[in-house]
Design a protein around this motif. Structure first.
Motif, PDB file in Angstrom:
ATOM      1  N   PHE A 128       0.839  -1.210   0.000  1.00  0.00           N
ATOM      2  CA  PHE A 128       0.000   0.000   0.000  1.00  0.00           C
ATOM      3  C   PHE A 128       0.867   1.250   0.000  1.00  0.00           C
ATOM      4  O   PHE A 128       0.593   2.206  -0.739  1.00  0.00           O
ATOM      5  CB  PHE A 128      -0.901  -0.020   1.250  1.00  0.00           C
ATOM      6  CG  PHE A 128      -1.717   1.222   1.432  1.00  0.00           C
ATOM      7  CD1 PHE A 128      -2.881   1.427   0.710  1.00  0.00           C
ATOM      8  CD2 PHE A 128      -1.322   2.204   2.329  1.00  0.00           C
ATOM      9  CE1 PHE A 128      -3.636   2.577   0.873  1.00  0.00           C
ATOM     10  CE2 PHE A 128      -2.064   3.359   2.503  1.00  0.00           C
ATOM     11  CZ  PHE A 128      -3.226   3.540   1.772  1.00  0.00           C
ATOM     12  N   VAL A 148       2.585   2.106  -3.366  1.00  0.00           N
ATOM     13  CA  VAL A 148       1.694   2.672  -4.375  1.00  0.00           C
ATOM     14  C   VAL A 148       1.781   4.190  -4.412  1.00  0.00           C
ATOM     15  O   VAL A 148       1.610   4.813  -5.462  1.00  0.00           O
ATOM     16  CB  VAL A 148       0.238   2.220  -4.114  1.00  0.00           C
ATOM     17  CG1 VAL A 148      -0.740   3.009  -4.967  1.00  0.00           C
ATOM     18  CG2 VAL A 148       0.096   0.737  -4.408  1.00  0.00           C
ATOM     19  N   THR A 161     -11.802  -1.691  -9.306  1.00  0.00           N
ATOM     20  CA  THR A 161     -11.604  -2.578  -8.151  1.00  0.00           C
ATOM     21  C   THR A 161     -12.853  -3.396  -7.853  1.00  0.00           C
ATOM     22  O   THR A 161     -12.757  -4.464  -7.230  1.00  0.00           O
ATOM     23  CB  THR A 161     -11.225  -1.783  -6.896  1.00  0.00           C
ATOM     24  OG1 THR A 161     -12.303  -0.895  -6.539  1.00  0.00           O
ATOM     25  CG2 THR A 161      -9.971  -0.964  -7.118  1.00  0.00           C
ATOM     26  N   PRO A 218     -10.922  -8.870  -9.429  1.00  0.00           N
ATOM     27  CA  PRO A 218     -10.467  -9.333  -8.110  1.00  0.00           C
ATOM     28  C   PRO A 218      -8.952  -9.220  -7.977  1.00  0.00           C
ATOM     29  O   PRO A 218      -8.219  -9.319  -8.971  1.00  0.00           O
ATOM     30  CB  PRO A 218     -10.926 -10.796  -8.071  1.00  0.00           C
ATOM     31  CG  PRO A 218     -11.006 -11.202  -9.504  1.00  0.00           C
ATOM     32  CD  PRO A 218     -11.432  -9.979 -10.259  1.00  0.00           C
ATOM     33  N   SER A 219      -8.491  -9.027  -6.778  1.00  0.00           N
ATOM     34  CA  SER A 219      -7.044  -8.886  -6.543  1.00  0.00           C
ATOM     35  C   SER A 219      -6.287 -10.167  -6.843  1.00  0.00           C
ATOM     36  O   SER A 219      -5.069 -10.143  -7.032  1.00  0.00           O
ATOM     37  CB  SER A 219      -6.798  -8.474  -5.084  1.00  0.00           C
ATOM     38  OG  SER A 219      -7.331  -9.450  -4.194  1.00  0.00           O
ATOM     39  N   SER A 220      -6.987 -11.299  -6.914  1.00  0.00           N
ATOM     40  CA  SER A 220      -6.340 -12.584  -7.183  1.00  0.00           C
ATOM     41  C   SER A 220      -6.231 -12.897  -8.670  1.00  0.00           C
ATOM     42  O   SER A 220      -5.739 -13.966  -9.038  1.00  0.00           O
ATOM     43  CB  SER A 220      -7.124 -13.704  -6.486  1.00  0.00           C
ATOM     44  OG  SER A 220      -8.482 -13.722  -6.945  1.00  0.00           O
ATOM     45  N   ASP A 221      -6.685 -11.989  -9.523  1.00  0.00           N
ATOM     46  CA  ASP A 221      -6.624 -12.239 -10.971  1.00  0.00           C
ATOM     47  C   ASP A 221      -5.166 -12.361 -11.413  1.00  0.00           C
ATOM     48  O   ASP A 221      -4.368 -11.438 -11.222  1.00  0.00           O
ATOM     49  CB  ASP A 221      -7.303 -11.096 -11.728  1.00  0.00           C
ATOM     50  CG  ASP A 221      -7.545 -11.438 -13.193  1.00  0.00           C
ATOM     51  OD1 ASP A 221      -6.579 -11.826 -13.874  1.00  0.00           O
ATOM     52  OD2 ASP A 221      -8.703 -11.330 -13.639  1.00  0.00           O
ATOM     53  N   LEU A 263      -3.135  -9.579 -13.467  1.00  0.00           N
ATOM     54  CA  LEU A 263      -2.682  -8.317 -12.879  1.00  0.00           C
ATOM     55  C   LEU A 263      -1.172  -8.276 -12.737  1.00  0.00           C
ATOM     56  O   LEU A 263      -0.564  -7.206 -12.752  1.00  0.00           O
ATOM     57  CB  LEU A 263      -3.341  -8.109 -11.511  1.00  0.00           C
ATOM     58  CG  LEU A 263      -4.803  -7.672 -11.513  1.00  0.00           C
ATOM     59  CD1 LEU A 263      -5.348  -7.663 -10.089  1.00  0.00           C
ATOM     60  CD2 LEU A 263      -4.954  -6.297 -12.136  1.00  0.00           C
ATOM     61  N   LEU A 264      -0.552  -9.418 -12.559  1.00  0.00           N
ATOM     62  CA  LEU A 264       0.897  -9.474 -12.344  1.00  0.00           C
ATOM     63  C   LEU A 264       1.657  -9.886 -13.598  1.00  0.00           C
ATOM     64  O   LEU A 264       2.866 -10.114 -13.539  1.00  0.00           O
ATOM     65  CB  LEU A 264       1.214 -10.447 -11.202  1.00  0.00           C
ATOM     66  CG  LEU A 264       0.627 -10.077  -9.831  1.00  0.00           C
ATOM     67  CD1 LEU A 264       0.991 -11.138  -8.798  1.00  0.00           C
ATOM     68  CD2 LEU A 264       1.125  -8.719  -9.399  1.00  0.00           C
ATOM     69  N   PRO A 269      -5.600  -3.046 -15.710  1.00  0.00           N
ATOM     70  CA  PRO A 269      -6.821  -3.437 -15.004  1.00  0.00           C
ATOM     71  C   PRO A 269      -8.082  -3.101 -15.785  1.00  0.00           C
ATOM     72  O   PRO A 269      -9.083  -3.816 -15.695  1.00  0.00           O
ATOM     73  CB  PRO A 269      -6.762  -2.641 -13.698  1.00  0.00           C
ATOM     74  CG  PRO A 269      -5.423  -2.063 -13.605  1.00  0.00           C
ATOM     75  CD  PRO A 269      -4.760  -2.148 -14.914  1.00  0.00           C
TER      76      PRO A 269
END
Length: 307
Positions: free
Chosen positions: A3, A6, A57, A61-64, A67-68, A78
């Motif tokens: 966080f 960012v 957001t 989902p953050s688990s996609d 994204l990385l 995103p």
């Protein structure tokens, strides 16, 4: 930690947002239009940055795993991932177009800000007089050429180490933005307290910002904290990284050397608040008022963010 990291990326993304003030000398009715532009930038950031990111957001989902990923294209954006999950195939091409136009716009803005800053420094004898040269249209072509030379750094993206170079430049630009914003806050606070010291009401100033001086103090403290902690990962035991350290803190060293070096070489002093020439510039503003604002017609009546 993620966080906090960012914030450095955000500083890079927002760098140059203050360039509207640089254009004041070449703008029509600047005492009316520059404050208006500043207000509209706030709403653009709120709508196009904050609100749009918030909506993403809710969709991604953050688990996609995408994204990385590192594709080098807009596929790992995103916004593109959200569109792909919604089965809208044309979005990646649109995002690529937006990224290209945004980069072009950012380059133009930086070229304007850098060249006019050099020109202004030369006007006040803080830079070589060569940068004062202008063509018949009033454009400081020498300053533009010197700043434009740095555009050639873009060719470094063609090498195999393009990602490393981008990280270097991102860290340097983010730190430079935080340094610039911190200096802007300091300059404003000196201006604010000079008004107070000389008994001049803020109502005499063509435009005054809200929540002052509290907003300026809060911003200054926040920027300094972010600047000093921008390379915090280099200080974690076993994670020393020379690239991160230099990219995060080189700008601080450069600014202090330039400022203290100029003070020592030119033997200048910090002007006391009681001697800051605020009254002279207020009188100039009153002597040369902006022309009356023309009335809006047609679709311009509904334009709130650009016109």
């Amino acid at each position: 930690m993620g966080f906090w990291t960012v914030f450095s990326n955000a500083a890079y993304a927002y760098s140059g947002v203050e360039n509207i003030s640089v254009a004041a000398a070449e703008a029509r009715s600047p005492r009316r239009n520059i404050p208006r532009a500043a207000k509209r930038i706030f709403w653009r950031v709120l709508i196009f940055y904050v609100l749009s990111i918030f909506m993403v957001t809710l969709l991604v989902p953050s688990s996609d795993p995408n994204l990385l990923s590192s594709t080098g294209t807009a596929a790992d954006s995103p916004f593109v991932i959200a569109a792909t999950r919604a089965n809208i195939p044309v979005i990646p091409s649109i995002i690529n177009f937006i990224v290209l136009t945004s980069a072009w716009s950012a380059g133009n803005s930086t070229l304007l800000g850098g060249s006019r800053t050099l020109f202004g420094l030369a006007q006040h004898r803080h830079a070589p007089a060569l940068f004062k040269r202008t063509n018949r249209w009033g454009v400081p072509y020498v300053a533009v050429a010197v700043v434009g030379i740095w555009v050639a750094l873009g060719y470094m993206s063609l090498s195999s180490s393009a990602e490393t170079i981008f990280v270097w430049l991102q860290d340097l630009i983010a730190a430079a933005a935080l340094v610039g914003w911190s200096i802007s806050c300091i300059v404003y606070l000196r201006f604010y307290y000079a008004l107070k010291k000389q008994g001049i009401s803020r109502d005499e100033v063509p435009w005054k910002g809200p929540l002052q001086p509290y907003a300026a103090w809060f911003s200054l403290v926040s920027f300094v904290i972010l600047l000093l902690t921008g390379g915090y990962t280099a200080f974690i035991n076993g994670h020393w990284n020379t690239q991160i350290f230099i990219g995060s803190y080189l700008d601080i060293f450069i600014v202090f050397c330039l400022y203290l070096g100029y003070k020592l070489l030119m033997k200048t002093r910090v002007i006391p608040l009681s001697e800051v020439p605020v009254r002279r510039f207020i009188d100039i503003a009153k002597q040369y008022p902006d022309p009356p604002e023309p009335s809006k017609t047609g679709w311009r009546k509904f334009n709130l963010l650009w016109e």
